[in-house]
Design a protein around this motif. Structure first.
Motif, mmCIF file in Angstrom:
data_model
loop_
_atom_site.group_PDB
_atom_site.id
_atom_site.type_symbol
_atom_site.label_atom_id
_atom_site.label_comp_id
_atom_site.label_asym_id
_atom_site.label_seq_id
_atom_site.Cartn_x
_atom_site.Cartn_y
_atom_site.Cartn_z
ATOM 1 N N ARG A 1 -0.534 11.132 7.775
ATOM 2 C CA ARG A 1 -1.093 10.060 6.961
ATOM 3 C C ARG A 1 -2.507 10.354 6.456
ATOM 4 O O ARG A 1 -3.182 9.477 5.937
ATOM 5 C CB ARG A 1 -1.101 8.748 7.757
ATOM 6 C CG ARG A 1 0.290 8.212 8.062
ATOM 7 C CD ARG A 1 1.027 7.907 6.794
ATOM 8 N NE ARG A 1 2.451 7.608 7.004
ATOM 9 C CZ ARG A 1 3.334 7.499 6.030
ATOM 10 N NH1 ARG A 1 2.943 7.694 4.789
ATOM 11 N NH2 ARG A 1 4.596 7.242 6.290
ATOM 12 N N ASP A 2 -2.927 11.601 6.561
ATOM 13 C CA ASP A 2 -4.255 12.001 6.116
ATOM 14 C C ASP A 2 -4.137 12.664 4.749
ATOM 15 O O ASP A 2 -3.357 13.611 4.578
ATOM 16 C CB ASP A 2 -4.861 12.966 7.135
ATOM 17 C CG ASP A 2 -6.330 13.265 6.865
ATOM 18 O OD1 ASP A 2 -6.777 13.062 5.717
ATOM 19 O OD2 ASP A 2 -7.024 13.702 7.801
ATOM 20 N N GLY B 1 0.780 -1.223 0.000
ATOM 21 C CA GLY B 1 0.000 0.000 0.000
ATOM 22 C C GLY B 1 0.810 1.269 0.000
ATOM 23 O O GLY B 1 0.264 2.353 0.184
ATOM 24 N N GLN B 2 2.116 1.168 -0.225
ATOM 25 C CA GLN B 2 2.988 2.344 -0.220
ATOM 26 C C GLN B 2 3.399 2.710 -1.648
ATOM 27 O O GLN B 2 3.338 1.886 -2.561
ATOM 28 C CB GLN B 2 4.242 2.072 0.625
ATOM 29 C CG GLN B 2 3.959 1.704 2.075
ATOM 30 C CD GLN B 2 5.202 1.245 2.820
ATOM 31 O OE1 GLN B 2 6.327 1.424 2.363
ATOM 32 N NE2 GLN B 2 5.003 0.634 3.982
ATOM 33 N N VAL B 3 3.830 3.972 -1.813
ATOM 34 C CA VAL B 3 4.391 4.409 -3.088
ATOM 35 C C VAL B 3 5.793 4.949 -2.814
ATOM 36 O O VAL B 3 6.096 5.377 -1.712
ATOM 37 C CB VAL B 3 3.514 5.476 -3.770
ATOM 38 C CG1 VAL B 3 2.112 4.949 -4.036
ATOM 39 C CG2 VAL B 3 3.437 6.757 -2.934
ATOM 40 N N TYR B 4 6.637 4.937 -3.837
ATOM 41 C CA TYR B 4 8.015 5.373 -3.660
ATOM 42 C C TYR B 4 8.086 6.810 -3.151
ATOM 43 O O TYR B 4 7.357 7.694 -3.609
ATOM 44 C CB TYR B 4 8.786 5.281 -4.969
ATOM 45 C CG TYR B 4 9.260 3.897 -5.328
ATOM 46 C CD1 TYR B 4 9.783 3.052 -4.365
ATOM 47 C CD2 TYR B 4 9.198 3.437 -6.639
ATOM 48 C CE1 TYR B 4 10.231 1.779 -4.695
ATOM 49 C CE2 TYR B 4 9.658 2.177 -6.989
ATOM 50 C CZ TYR B 4 10.162 1.351 -6.013
ATOM 51 O OH TYR B 4 10.613 0.093 -6.343
ATOM 52 N N ASP C 1 8.315 14.294 1.219
ATOM 53 C CA ASP C 1 8.429 12.838 1.370
ATOM 54 C C ASP C 1 8.569 12.452 2.835
ATOM 55 O O ASP C 1 8.246 11.328 3.222
ATOM 56 C CB ASP C 1 9.643 12.306 0.607
ATOM 57 C CG ASP C 1 9.462 12.357 -0.895
ATOM 58 O OD1 ASP C 1 8.316 12.375 -1.365
ATOM 59 O OD2 ASP C 1 10.483 12.392 -1.609
ATOM 60 N N SER C 2 9.123 13.352 3.625
ATOM 61 C CA SER C 2 9.326 13.144 5.062
ATOM 62 C C SER C 2 9.094 14.477 5.742
ATOM 63 O O SER C 2 9.345 15.538 5.159
ATOM 64 C CB SER C 2 10.751 12.659 5.366
ATOM 65 O OG SER C 2 11.126 11.564 4.548
ATOM 66 N N ASP C 3 8.630 14.435 7.006
ATOM 67 C CA ASP C 3 8.437 15.708 7.707
ATOM 68 C C ASP C 3 9.273 15.833 8.972
ATOM 69 O O ASP C 3 9.193 16.864 9.654
ATOM 70 C CB ASP C 3 6.964 15.980 8.000
ATOM 71 C CG ASP C 3 6.302 14.906 8.843
ATOM 72 O OD1 ASP C 3 6.981 13.942 9.244
ATOM 73 O OD2 ASP C 3 5.091 15.024 9.102
ATOM 74 N N GLY C 4 10.076 14.818 9.299
ATOM 75 C CA GLY C 4 10.902 14.959 10.488
ATOM 76 C C GLY C 4 11.948 13.868 10.622
ATOM 77 O O GLY C 4 11.858 12.799 10.009
ATOM 78 N N GLU D 1 0.808 10.999 1.264
ATOM 79 C CA GLU D 1 0.396 10.314 2.488
ATOM 80 C C GLU D 1 0.681 8.815 2.443
ATOM 81 O O GLU D 1 0.641 8.135 3.476
ATOM 82 C CB GLU D 1 -1.091 10.559 2.759
ATOM 83 C CG GLU D 1 -2.067 9.717 1.945
ATOM 84 C CD GLU D 1 -2.281 10.229 0.521
ATOM 85 O OE1 GLU D 1 -3.126 9.648 -0.193
ATOM 86 O OE2 GLU D 1 -1.610 11.215 0.126
ATOM 87 N N LEU D 2 0.993 8.293 1.251
ATOM 88 C CA LEU D 2 1.293 6.866 1.100
ATOM 89 C C LEU D 2 2.789 6.582 1.049
ATOM 90 O O LEU D 2 3.196 5.425 0.922
ATOM 91 C CB LEU D 2 0.635 6.329 -0.177
ATOM 92 C CG LEU D 2 -0.887 6.440 -0.258
ATOM 93 C CD1 LEU D 2 -1.383 5.848 -1.577
ATOM 94 C CD2 LEU D 2 -1.569 5.760 0.915
ATOM 95 N N ARG D 3 3.605 7.614 1.169
ATOM 96 C CA ARG D 3 5.054 7.415 1.078
ATOM 97 C C ARG D 3 5.611 6.920 2.415
ATOM 98 O O ARG D 3 5.215 7.407 3.472
ATOM 99 C CB ARG D 3 5.725 8.710 0.634
ATOM 100 C CG ARG D 3 5.165 9.150 -0.708
ATOM 101 C CD ARG D 3 5.942 10.223 -1.388
ATOM 102 N NE ARG D 3 5.385 10.451 -2.715
ATOM 103 C CZ ARG D 3 6.046 10.976 -3.734
ATOM 104 N NH1 ARG D 3 7.319 11.325 -3.586
ATOM 105 N NH2 ARG D 3 5.464 11.147 -4.903
ATOM 106 N N PRO D 4 6.514 5.955 2.367
ATOM 107 C CA PRO D 4 6.936 5.321 3.617
ATOM 108 C C PRO D 4 7.907 6.166 4.437
ATOM 109 O O PRO D 4 8.679 6.965 3.897
ATOM 110 C CB PRO D 4 7.624 4.041 3.145
ATOM 111 C CG PRO D 4 8.159 4.392 1.792
ATOM 112 C CD PRO D 4 7.136 5.322 1.188
#
Length: 511
Positions: free
Chosen positions: A317-318, A163-166, A273-276, A330-333
Motif C-alpha cells: 500500500r506504499d 479512496g479506491q480505484v478500479y 492489481d494483486s500480489d497474492g 497502491e489504491l487498487r482494492p
C-alpha cells in the motif's frame, strides 16, 4: 348488496396485492431453470461494423451523457449510467427496473450517448441495447458522484470502496478455466435493478446468467463504504456436464513485483492489481501464495474442505512500491470472498497465465466444488465479497501475515565482508502483525520451512526487522533443475502452534 358495495369489497384485496408485490431470487430462478431445460440459443449481435471495429481509444470516446442518468432526480442515493455496445462488447443485455408496483424495461436510446467523431449513422443505432451499466454513488464526498460498481462483459463486474480505484474483477461463474478443451464464459443476459428508497444505503441487483452448459439466477446487494461489500446469492443449473465449475471467480493482473522483478529497466518497481492469493481454510489455517507471471500456464490447486474465505489481495500500500502516477496500483482494492454456509469439499484453484504487458488479466482464483449437481438440479451458493485496502481487516489479528516476498541472488558473506554469489537463489519473506510487534527482538519465534525435491535448502535464518517491528525470514536454496518449479513453505510457530499464516510459494521454472 348494491353494485357499488360489491366493487368496494373487490377493491380491498386488489389494493393489498398491489402493495405486497415483490420481486426476489425465485423469480429469476424460474427463468434460469426453464432455460437450463432448453437447448442453448447463442445470442446474436446486432452491432454495426463501425462500432464493432473500434479501437479501445475510440471506444472510450463513446460516452454516456451524465444528464441522462437513471434516477438523476436525486430521490435515491444511487444513479445508473449505461455502457454502449462496441469492440468485443457486442451483445446487448436487457436491463429492467424493479419498483414497488412492477417491472419495466429501461430502454436504450442513442440520445443517451455522446458519439464524438465516431463514424456511425443514426439508422444503425436503432434498438441496439446496452452493453452493461455503472452504479454511481457519492462514495468519497456527499456532493460528488463516483463510480461504485461497473458491470460489463460476460459475467464480469468491478467494485470499489472509498479512496479506491478500479483494479481486479469478479465474475458470476467460470467454466473449465485453463483446461485444454477451452474455457466457457457464461454471461449475464438480463438484469433487474431495484429502485431504492431515499434512505436506502444499499442497491439490490438481480441477474440471469446463461451459457452453453449452465444457467443461473443471482441476487447481488451492493453496500458502499470504506470497504464496499457485495452480498451474493446464486442458484445455478447445469445444462450439460462440466469438468470444472468455478464458484466466486476473481480475475486480476500480475506482471512483475518484488518476488519476480522485470528483466528490463523500468521506473516502476512493481506492477500488479494483486500480489497474492490468501486462503482461510475450514480447519482454521491461513495460507498466502505470492503470485507469479509464469513462462507457461500454471495451475495450483489447494485442497480445502468448506473454506471460510479466499481472495486476491494487494498487500503493498506504499506508493513507493509502484511509482505510477497514472494507474495508482497502491489504491487498487483487494477482493476477499467470505463464504456463507457450508461449501463442502473442494479446491481453491489459482491460475497463472503468461503475459507480456499489463493489458491482460492473467490471474484467476476460484472455488472448485468436488460435487456438482445433476443436470437440471439446483446448486445454491452464498458469499460476501469485500473490496478493501485494509489488510488487517481481512486477516486473523492473532496471526502474523506476509507483507512482502523478495527475490535475490543468493550469496555468502566472506571474511572480508564482501558478499560472494554462490549460484543459489534467496527468498526474503517479511512477517508482520500486531502480535509480532509486541514481541521482543531477542525472542525470535521458531521457523518451520521446507522445499520440495527440486531444491536443497542451504539457509533458513530469521532476524528481527526494526522497521516493520516484525521478522524477516531468509531462505536460500540451490535449484536442481531450473526448468522445473520449486515448491516452498514456511511459517512462524511457538510451542507447536502457528504464530503466522503459512507462506506457500512456487518458485517458477525458467526455460
Amino acid at each position: 348488496m348494491g353494485k357499488a358495495g360489491k366493487l368496494a369489497l373487490w377493491a380491498v384485496p386488489l389494493l393489498f396485492a398491489a402493495h405486497s408485490w415483490a420481486f426476489d431470487l425465485d423469480d429469476v430462478a424460474v427463468k434460469a431453470k426453464a432455460l437450463a431445460a432448453e437447448g442453448y440459443n447463442a445470442p446474436q449481435s446486432n452491432l454495426p461494423g463501425a462500432l464493432r471495429e473500434l479501437a479501445f481509444a475510440d471506444y472510450q470516446k463513446l460516452r454516456f451523457r451524465e444528464d441522462q442518468a437513471h434516477w438523476r432526480d436525486g430521490k435515491t442515493p444511487f444513479q445508473l449510467y449505461f455502457f454502449h455496445q462496441g469492440m468485443h462488447f457486442d451483445l446487448p443485455v436487457k436491463i429492467n427496473e424493479v419498483t414497488a408496483t412492477g417491472v419495466r424495461e429501461i430502454r436504450y436510446d442513442p440520445a443517451m450517448f455522446d458519439f464524438a467523431d465516431l463514424p456511425v449513422q443514426p439508422g444503425e443505432l436503432e434498438n441496439l441495447g446496452f452493453a452493461g451499466f455503472k452504479v454511481i454513488h457519492p462514495l468519497n464526498a456527499a456532493d460528488k458522484h463516483d463510480e461504485l460498481m461497473s458491470v460489463l462483459g460476460a459475467s464480469y463486474f468491478r467494485v470499489v470502496g472509498k479512496g479506491q480505484v478500479y483494479g481486479l474483477s469478479a465474475r458470476g461463474l467460470a467454466i473449465d478455466t485453463a483446461l485444454p478443451s477451452g474455457e466457457e464464459f457464461p454471461r449475464f443476459s438480463e438484469f433487474w435493478i431495484e429502485q431504492p428508497q431515499a434512505d436506502r444505503r444499499s442497491l439490490v441487483i438481480y441477474a440471469l446468467l446463461d451459457s452453453p452448459r449452465a444457467t443461473g439466477a443471482y441476487r447481488m446487494e451492493i453496500k458502499p463504504g470504506e470497504d464496499s461489500v457485495l452480498d451474493v446469492e446464486a442458484r445455478l443449473y447445469l445444462r450439460d456436464s462440466v469438468e470444472k465449475l468455478g464458484i466466486a471467480p476473481l480475475t486480476s493482473m500480475y506482471l512483475f513485483g518484488a518476488n519476480q522483478p522485470w528483466p528490463r529497466p523500468n521506473y516502476r518497481p512493481e506492477l500488479h492489481d494483486s500480489d497474492g492469493l490468501a486462503i482461510h481454510a475450514g480447519n482454521g489455517e491461513w495460507l498466502w501464495r505470492p503470485l507469479n507471471n509464469p513462462q507457461r500456464l500454471n495451475v495450483s490447486s489447494y485442497r480445502i474442505d468448506n473454506p471460510r474465505g479466499f481472495g486476491l489481495l494487494q498487500r503493498g500500500r506504499d506508493f513507493a512500491q509502484y511509482q505510477d502516477l497514472d494507474d495508482r496500483y497502491e489504491l487498487r482494492p483487494s477482493a476477499w470472498v467470505e463464504t456463507l454456509g457450508d461449501w463442502g469439499p473442494g479446491h481453491v484453484e489459482l491460475v497463472e497465465i503468461p503475459t507480456p504487458d499489463e493489458t491482460n488479466d492473467n490471474i484467476v482464483a476460484l472455488w472448485r466444488p468436488d460435487k456438482l449437481p445433476a443436470v437440471g438440479q439446483p446448486l445454491d451458493i452464498a458469499y460476501r465479497l469485500h473490496f478493501s485496502r485494509d489488510e488487517a481487516a481481512l486477516h486473523d489479528p492473532q496471526l502474523a501475515w506476509v507483507s512482502q516476498t523478495r527475490l535475490s541472488e543468493g550469496d555468502v558473506k566472506q571474511a572480508n565482508l564482501i558478499r560472494q554469489p554462490d549460484g543459489s537463489t534467496a527468498l526474503l519473506v517479511d512477517f508482520v502483525g500486531p502480535r509480532l510487534a509486541k514481541r521482543k527482538a531477542e525472542a525470535p519465534p521458531t521457523v518451520q520451512a521446507s522445499v520440495d525435491g527440486n531444491a536443497e535448502l542451504l539457509e533458513n535464518s530469521l532476524r528481527y526487522n526494526p522497521v516493520s517491528r516484525g521478522w524477516r525470514l531468509t531462505l536460500r536454496v540451490k535449484i536442481k533443475d531450473p526448468a522445473q518449479p520449486v515448491e516452498m513453505r514456511a511459517a512462524l510457530v511457538e510451542d507447536g502452534k502457528p504464530l503466522s499464516e503459512t507462506w506457500s510459494y512456487q518458485l517458477p521454472a525458467h526455460e
